[in-house]
Design a protein around this motif. Sequence first.
Motif, PDB file in Angstrom:
ATOM      1  N   LEU A   1      39.350  22.016  43.173  1.00  0.00           N
ATOM      2  CA  LEU A   1      39.661  23.487  42.450  1.00  0.00           C
ATOM      3  C   LEU A   1      39.539  22.802  41.061  1.00  0.00           C
ATOM      4  O   LEU A   1      39.917  21.845  40.730  1.00  0.00           O
ATOM      5  N   ALA A   2      39.325  23.739  40.208  1.00  0.00           N
ATOM      6  CA  ALA A   2      39.071  23.551  38.817  1.00  0.00           C
ATOM      7  C   ALA A   2      40.444  23.880  37.939  1.00  0.00           C
ATOM      8  O   ALA A   2      40.892  24.855  38.142  1.00  0.00           O
ATOM      9  N   GLY A   3      40.901  22.973  37.121  1.00  0.00           N
ATOM     10  CA  GLY A   3      42.229  23.242  36.607  1.00  0.00           C
ATOM     11  C   GLY A   3      42.126  22.122  35.110  1.00  0.00           C
ATOM     12  O   GLY A   3      41.484  21.277  35.166  1.00  0.00           O
ATOM     13  N   THR A   4      42.886  22.726  34.138  1.00  0.00           N
ATOM     14  CA  THR A   4      42.903  21.787  33.122  1.00  0.00           C
ATOM     15  C   THR A   4      44.165  21.154  32.556  1.00  0.00           C
ATOM     16  O   THR A   4      44.014  20.434  31.646  1.00  0.00           O
ATOM     17  N   ASN A   5      45.389  21.393  33.282  1.00  0.00           N
ATOM     18  CA  ASN A   5      46.374  20.687  33.009  1.00  0.00           C
ATOM     19  C   ASN A   5      46.808  21.130  31.507  1.00  0.00           C
ATOM     20  O   ASN A   5      47.694  20.504  30.786  1.00  0.00           O
ATOM     21  N   GLY A   6      46.584  22.508  31.025  1.00  0.00           N
ATOM     22  CA  GLY A   6      46.694  23.020  29.550  1.00  0.00           C
ATOM     23  C   GLY A   6      47.611  24.013  29.452  1.00  0.00           C
ATOM     24  O   GLY A   6      48.238  24.588  30.846  1.00  0.00           O
ATOM     25  N   PRO A   7      47.913  24.721  28.808  1.00  0.00           N
ATOM     26  CA  PRO A   7      47.300  24.426  27.319  1.00  0.00           C
ATOM     27  C   PRO A   7      47.974  23.204  26.446  1.00  0.00           C
ATOM     28  O   PRO A   7      49.096  23.123  27.026  1.00  0.00           O
ATOM     29  N   GLY A   8      47.283  22.985  25.606  1.00  0.00           N
ATOM     30  CA  GLY A   8      47.783  21.839  24.659  1.00  0.00           C
ATOM     31  C   GLY A   8      46.909  21.648  23.427  1.00  0.00           C
ATOM     32  O   GLY A   8      45.988  22.274  23.252  1.00  0.00           O
ATOM     33  N   ALA A   9      47.313  20.829  22.470  1.00  0.00           N
ATOM     34  CA  ALA A   9      46.716  20.661  21.344  1.00  0.00           C
ATOM     35  C   ALA A   9      45.310  20.301  21.508  1.00  0.00           C
ATOM     36  O   ALA A   9      44.357  20.811  20.626  1.00  0.00           O
ATOM     37  N   ASP A  10      44.899  19.696  22.480  1.00  0.00           N
ATOM     38  CA  ASP A  10      43.519  19.267  22.901  1.00  0.00           C
ATOM     39  C   ASP A  10      42.841  19.968  24.020  1.00  0.00           C
ATOM     40  O   ASP A  10      41.848  19.738  24.734  1.00  0.00           O
ATOM     41  N   LEU A  11      43.695  20.795  24.654  1.00  0.00           N
ATOM     42  CA  LEU A  11      43.408  21.640  25.633  1.00  0.00           C
ATOM     43  C   LEU A  11      43.176  23.245  25.523  1.00  0.00           C
ATOM     44  O   LEU A  11      44.438  23.886  25.986  1.00  0.00           O
ATOM     45  N   MET A  12      42.307  23.625  25.078  1.00  0.00           N
ATOM     46  CA  MET A  12      42.388  24.951  24.652  1.00  0.00           C
ATOM     47  C   MET A  12      42.383  26.162  25.739  1.00  0.00           C
ATOM     48  O   MET A  12      41.459  25.863  26.651  1.00  0.00           O
ATOM     49  N   PRO A  13      42.988  26.959  25.877  1.00  0.00           N
ATOM     50  CA  PRO A  13      43.020  28.039  26.868  1.00  0.00           C
ATOM     51  C   PRO A  13      41.586  28.504  27.101  1.00  0.00           C
ATOM     52  O   PRO A  13      41.108  29.059  25.980  1.00  0.00           O
ATOM     53  N   GLY A  14      41.116  28.559  28.085  1.00  0.00           N
ATOM     54  CA  GLY A  14      39.663  29.130  28.398  1.00  0.00           C
ATOM     55  C   GLY A  14      38.645  28.157  28.099  1.00  0.00           C
ATOM     56  O   GLY A  14      37.939  27.680  28.971  1.00  0.00           O
ATOM     57  N   SER A  15      38.316  27.644  26.762  1.00  0.00           N
ATOM     58  CA  SER A  15      37.211  26.791  26.687  1.00  0.00           C
ATOM     59  C   SER A  15      37.117  25.448  27.424  1.00  0.00           C
ATOM     60  O   SER A  15      36.395  24.813  27.679  1.00  0.00           O
ATOM     61  N   SER A  16      38.807  24.890  27.628  1.00  0.00           N
ATOM     62  CA  SER A  16      38.716  23.854  28.066  1.00  0.00           C
ATOM     63  C   SER A  16      38.231  23.803  29.749  1.00  0.00           C
ATOM     64  O   SER A  16      37.968  22.784  30.286  1.00  0.00           O
ATOM     65  N   LEU A  17      38.383  25.045  30.351  1.00  0.00           N
ATOM     66  CA  LEU A  17      38.035  25.129  31.875  1.00  0.00           C
ATOM     67  C   LEU A  17      36.577  24.889  31.752  1.00  0.00           C
ATOM     68  O   LEU A  17      36.001  24.414  32.591  1.00  0.00           O
ATOM     69  N   HIS A  18      35.771  25.365  30.689  1.00  0.00           N
ATOM     70  CA  HIS A  18      34.263  25.185  30.692  1.00  0.00           C
ATOM     71  C   HIS A  18      34.019  23.685  30.724  1.00  0.00           C
ATOM     72  O   HIS A  18      33.208  23.254  31.248  1.00  0.00           O
ATOM     73  N   GLN A  19      34.673  23.034  29.788  1.00  0.00           N
ATOM     74  CA  GLN A  19      34.623  21.602  29.713  1.00  0.00           C
ATOM     75  C   GLN A  19      34.861  20.743  31.164  1.00  0.00           C
ATOM     76  O   GLN A  19      33.828  19.754  31.457  1.00  0.00           O
ATOM     77  N   GLU A  20      36.043  21.366  31.674  1.00  0.00           N
ATOM     78  CA  GLU A  20      36.240  20.713  32.940  1.00  0.00           C
ATOM     79  C   GLU A  20      35.175  20.896  34.041  1.00  0.00           C
ATOM     80  O   GLU A  20      34.648  19.998  34.899  1.00  0.00           O
ATOM     81  N   LEU A  21      34.399  22.055  34.055  1.00  0.00           N
ATOM     82  CA  LEU A  21      33.311  22.270  34.870  1.00  0.00           C
ATOM     83  C   LEU A  21      32.216  21.385  34.520  1.00  0.00           C
ATOM     84  O   LEU A  21      31.201  20.898  35.592  1.00  0.00           O
ATOM     85  N   GLU A  22      31.782  21.104  33.468  1.00  0.00           N
ATOM     86  CA  GLU A  22      30.845  20.187  33.008  1.00  0.00           C
ATOM     87  C   GLU A  22      31.090  18.845  33.501  1.00  0.00           C
ATOM     88  O   GLU A  22      30.252  18.213  33.735  1.00  0.00           O
ATOM     89  N   LEU A  23      32.439  18.430  33.350  1.00  0.00           N
ATOM     90  CA  LEU A  23      32.651  16.869  33.527  1.00  0.00           C
ATOM     91  C   LEU A  23      32.667  17.036  35.107  1.00  0.00           C
ATOM     92  O   LEU A  23      32.233  15.808  35.490  1.00  0.00           O
ATOM     93  N   LEU A  24      33.120  18.040  35.906  1.00  0.00           N
ATOM     94  CA  LEU A  24      32.861  17.732  37.292  1.00  0.00           C
ATOM     95  C   LEU A  24      31.264  17.807  37.759  1.00  0.00           C
ATOM     96  O   LEU A  24      30.887  16.654  38.621  1.00  0.00           O
ATOM     97  N   VAL A  25      30.315  18.350  36.830  1.00  0.00           N
ATOM     98  CA  VAL A  25      28.917  18.027  37.171  1.00  0.00           C
ATOM     99  C   VAL A  25      28.515  16.582  36.871  1.00  0.00           C
ATOM    100  O   VAL A  25      27.639  16.096  37.500  1.00  0.00           O
TER     101      VAL A  25
END
Length: 396
Positions: A275-299
């Motif tokens: 499952l995709a998740g971000t462990n956010g939000p936080g200073a470096d874990l922006m709501p929404g945009s960090s999930l797109h980063q997570e998908l790219e890291l999974l790839v």
Amino acid sequence: MRRACLGLLLCSSFLWAGSAQKPTELVITNVNVVDTRYGGIQPNMTVIIRNGVISSVTKVAILNTGPHVQILNADGRYLIPGLWDMNAHLANATAESWDRDALLTLYTSNGVTGVLDLDSTEKASARLLDPEIMVAGPARPIAASPLFERHSVAGLNEVLVACSYAVQESEPLPLEHPDMLTQSWITAEPDERYDRKKAWELFLKMSDHATWMVPSLISLQGFPEAPIVPRDMVLARASVLDGADTHIGEMQASTDAMLAFNWVSGMRRAGVQFLAGTNGPGADLMPGSSLHQELELLVASGFNPLQALQTATFNPALSMAKLDKYGVVEANHIANLVLLEANPLAEIRNARKIVGVVVRGVYLSRADLDAMLAKAEQQLHPQPDTARAGELKANP
């Protein structure tokens, strides 16, 4: 008279797109529907949405017309289900620095129409255009149950602890009939801190028990992306980083990232579901945009774009036993959708190219989303009342 009526109809369409009032019917024509259940593209489809629910996805349709029908020509763009962040901590975030309305707006405007809040035990009231919020209650202590007996595991930390050489097992299980992929993962790139054979045995148990893994790779990176963060978070982070050796920090982040990629790759080979998740939000874990980063890291860790996209669409619905409502663009499902400029199955970064978002049948155009982002930034960075400040200065 005809021109006047046509102009009125077009104006009504734009008003629908920017308002919070849900139209009775939304019709999206000439759209390529991304099949997140089996993969592939359904080209040139018409998606009909009534009262916030997908009524049909079809090649040919007889369309209703009238003041309660909004017709949107997608012009060959791509439609996916709304994304889910399955490792969020909304209660902690709003208790600290985040404005809740702004936080939820950031999710929606980035195409994240569903969030699993791991900290809350009760659902809070939500606005019409807020994402769906599921609650899971507080996380249990690490020793509460074995990892492979849980429904899901959020983050890699517990996995790493369980597979550390420092953790002793009374009766380690033998590895029977290992295949070449198994052997290559166990023997490749040994790490003095972790027992890779023990890790593989754990991965197999997690696979056998259908335990969902939410790796939250983005939370291990430490690389900020979006500038929209609460002001006091920015100041606190700046004070911590002031005078730090950034080169050492970057090296450590790179090492941790490579370790995380290797372990996610091993879990995937063992058949663990993600499952995709971000462990956010936080200073470096922006709501929404960090999930797109997570998908790219999974790839980057070995998933293909479809597999990565499924971790934020089909898999969350399956894991919550809500595949009848979410996760796919099919009839009788809630109309939480994202319209993209380009095909995300060709390149996962195309999931960022958002043209519009549908939230329970309400269409938000790119202009609407940009306005929502600007308002959220204003809520997180309120401008000082200069007039009031001048008045106070003149009359101390």
